[in-house]
Design a protein around this motif. Structure first.
Motif, short mmCIF file in Angstrom:
data_model
loop_
_atom_site.label_atom_id
_atom_site.label_comp_id
_atom_site.label_asym_id
_atom_site.label_seq_id
_atom_site.Cartn_x
_atom_site.Cartn_y
_atom_site.Cartn_z
N ILE A 205 0.82 -1.22 0.00
CA ILE A 205 0.00 0.00 0.00
C ILE A 205 0.86 1.26 0.00
CG2 ILE A 205 -1.76 1.26 1.33
CD1 ILE A 205 -2.67 -1.56 2.36
N PHE A 206 1.89 1.26 0.81
CA PHE A 206 2.74 2.45 0.97
C PHE A 206 4.17 2.07 0.62
CE2 PHE A 206 5.00 5.44 4.04
CZ PHE A 206 4.77 6.58 3.27
N VAL A 223 -11.70 7.44 2.52
CA VAL A 223 -10.25 7.67 2.48
C VAL A 223 -9.69 7.57 3.90
CG1 VAL A 223 -10.24 9.14 0.41
CG2 VAL A 223 -10.48 10.20 2.68
N ALA A 234 0.14 11.14 4.47
CA ALA A 234 -0.22 10.66 3.12
C ALA A 234 -1.69 10.25 3.11
CB ALA A 234 0.67 9.48 2.74
N PHE A 236 -4.85 8.05 1.36
CA PHE A 236 -5.08 6.80 0.64
C PHE A 236 -6.57 6.57 0.44
CE2 PHE A 236 -1.18 6.36 3.00
CZ PHE A 236 -0.32 5.66 2.17
N SER A 237 -6.91 5.76 -0.57
CA SER A 237 -8.28 5.28 -0.70
C SER A 237 -8.51 4.21 0.36
CB SER A 237 -8.49 4.68 -2.09
OG SER A 237 -9.68 3.91 -2.08
N TYR A 242 -6.53 0.34 -2.20
CA TYR A 242 -6.00 1.31 -1.22
C TYR A 242 -4.90 2.20 -1.81
CZ TYR A 242 -7.89 -2.67 1.39
OH TYR A 242 -8.66 -3.71 1.81
N ARG A 243 -5.18 2.76 -2.97
CA ARG A 243 -4.14 3.56 -3.65
C ARG A 243 -3.84 4.86 -2.93
NH1 ARG A 243 -6.23 1.58 -8.65
NH2 ARG A 243 -4.69 0.14 -9.50
N ILE A 244 -2.57 5.26 -2.99
CA ILE A 244 -2.15 6.55 -2.42
C ILE A 244 -2.58 7.67 -3.37
CG2 ILE A 244 0.17 6.52 -3.50
CD1 ILE A 244 1.20 7.71 -0.78
N ASN A 245 -2.98 8.80 -2.80
CA ASN A 245 -3.30 9.98 -3.59
C ASN A 245 -2.02 10.81 -3.73
OD1 ASN A 245 -4.06 12.57 -4.47
ND2 ASN A 245 -6.07 12.41 -3.49
N LYS A 246 -1.43 10.78 -4.91
CA LYS A 246 -0.13 11.43 -5.10
C LYS A 246 -0.25 12.95 -5.21
CE LYS A 246 2.55 7.59 -6.66
NZ LYS A 246 2.43 6.62 -7.72
#
Length: 327
Positions: A205-206, A223, A234, A236-237, A242-246
């Motif tokens: 995830i991270f 989120v 950081a 995340f969804s 669970y993608r990170i929001n860049k």
């Protein structure tokens, strides 16, 4: 509390950033690790604190700023403590490797158990009030049932320590943050688990090489935020994968190895965090900009939490054993 009564029937107003100190509460002789408002709205004037001085205290943090009770059931630092959903019990775990469920009124232990490891994180299940998850200085995380005083399930993480636990909505899945960061890999820093089957859903995830001392869920959107030792939070969804929001990063505060907590305001507009320099930082959730900073403490501020009912009331605590209430 007469102060809270007018707010109980109405919808939560927009969160305002607190400006002034109301109560300065200092009865702990060691760092305060955790503070939590009572989850029962009618009793939410009561604040719980857990400290390295081996005690748990309960305060009237809205009307008087007085310490109501002190519980000394642990023989070492109390690292984690949580209200039960009914507000009548406190679950605690510490470096003495013991778990206690204490009756708030009588101070008696309803449930006590010894574990094989020092405890650093505890969370009640969001819908099953008799179940909690416990982690610490161990490669395993365990789900317990208070009614039977037994371990329900074991989650095997192959890490050294669990730093925090976060249930996702409904409690079917939960996340653990760990100190499994190595030079060649940052997987397993945040692990997602299936609560029922104890299966790992994801450990990818991270990917930054920082540990995450705390995790917090947004009250309305799907989120979550991870506090990182890279001096930023950081986003995340909270849904697979669970993608990170860049595009969003909340930075400006300092972590520097302290277990600095972070939390959203009840309306979800602000993200608040302590800082190792004693300040409190308020970020806009949407723009990720700093809205304001508060010079709250001289020592590291490890927790800042908004009151669940009163729109601008904030509790903070620090490494010197102080708790402060702001409005």
């Amino acid at each position: 509390s007469e102060l809270i009564k007018p707010y109980l029937g109405s919808k939560y107003k927009v969160t305002e950033v607190p400006k002034s100190l109301i109560f300065y509460m200092s009865k702990h002789s060691g760092p305060v690790n955790e503070i939590q408002w009572c989850p029962v709205r009618e009793q939410s004037h009561v604040l719980l604190s857990a400290s390295m001085d081996k005690t748990i205290k309960v305060w009237d943090a809205v009307d008087t700023g007085c310490c109501l009770k002190t519980y000394s059931c642990h023989s070492c630092a109390v690292r984690a403590a949580q209200w039960s959903s009914c507000g009548r019990r406190i679950l605690s775990g510490g470096f003495d490797s013991t778990l206690h469920l204490t009756d708030v009124e009588t101070g008696k232990q309803i449930f006590s158990s010894k574990t094989e490891f020092r405890i650093s994180a505890l969370k009640f299940h969001p819908t099953e009030s008799n179940i909690f998850i416990c982690g610490g200085f161990s490669p395993e995380v365990k789900a317990w049932d208070i009614r039977t005083s037994k371990v329900l399930r074991v989650y095997k993480a192959a890490v050294q320590q669990t730093l925090d636990i976060l249930f996702l909505p409904e409690g079917r899945e939960f996340l653990t943050s760990t100190d499994a960061v190595s030079r060649d890999s940052a997987d397993r820093t945040i692990i997602a688990w299936d609560f029922q089957s104890a299966a790992k859903i994801s450990n990818q995830i991270f990917h930054e090489r920082y540990t995450c001392p705390s995790l917090t869920l947004h009250p309305k959107e799907s989120v979550f935020v991870a506090q990182t030792n890279g001096n930023y939070m950081a986003l995340f969804s909270a849904q697979r994968p669970y993608r990170i929001n860049k595009k969003k990063r909340y930075e400006g505060h300092k972590v520097e190895g302290f277990a600095v907590g972070c939390e959203f305001s009840p309306d979800g507009t602000l993200l608040v965090t302590g800082s190792s320099d004693g300040k409190v930082f308020f970020y806009s959730y949407h723009t990720s900009r700093i809205v304001r900073t508060l010079s709250a403490h001289k020592e590291a501020c490890v927790s800042a939490i908004f009151h669940p009912v009163l729109p601008s009331l904030l509790a903070t605590c620090d490494w010197a054993g102080e708790i402060k209430i702001w409005q």
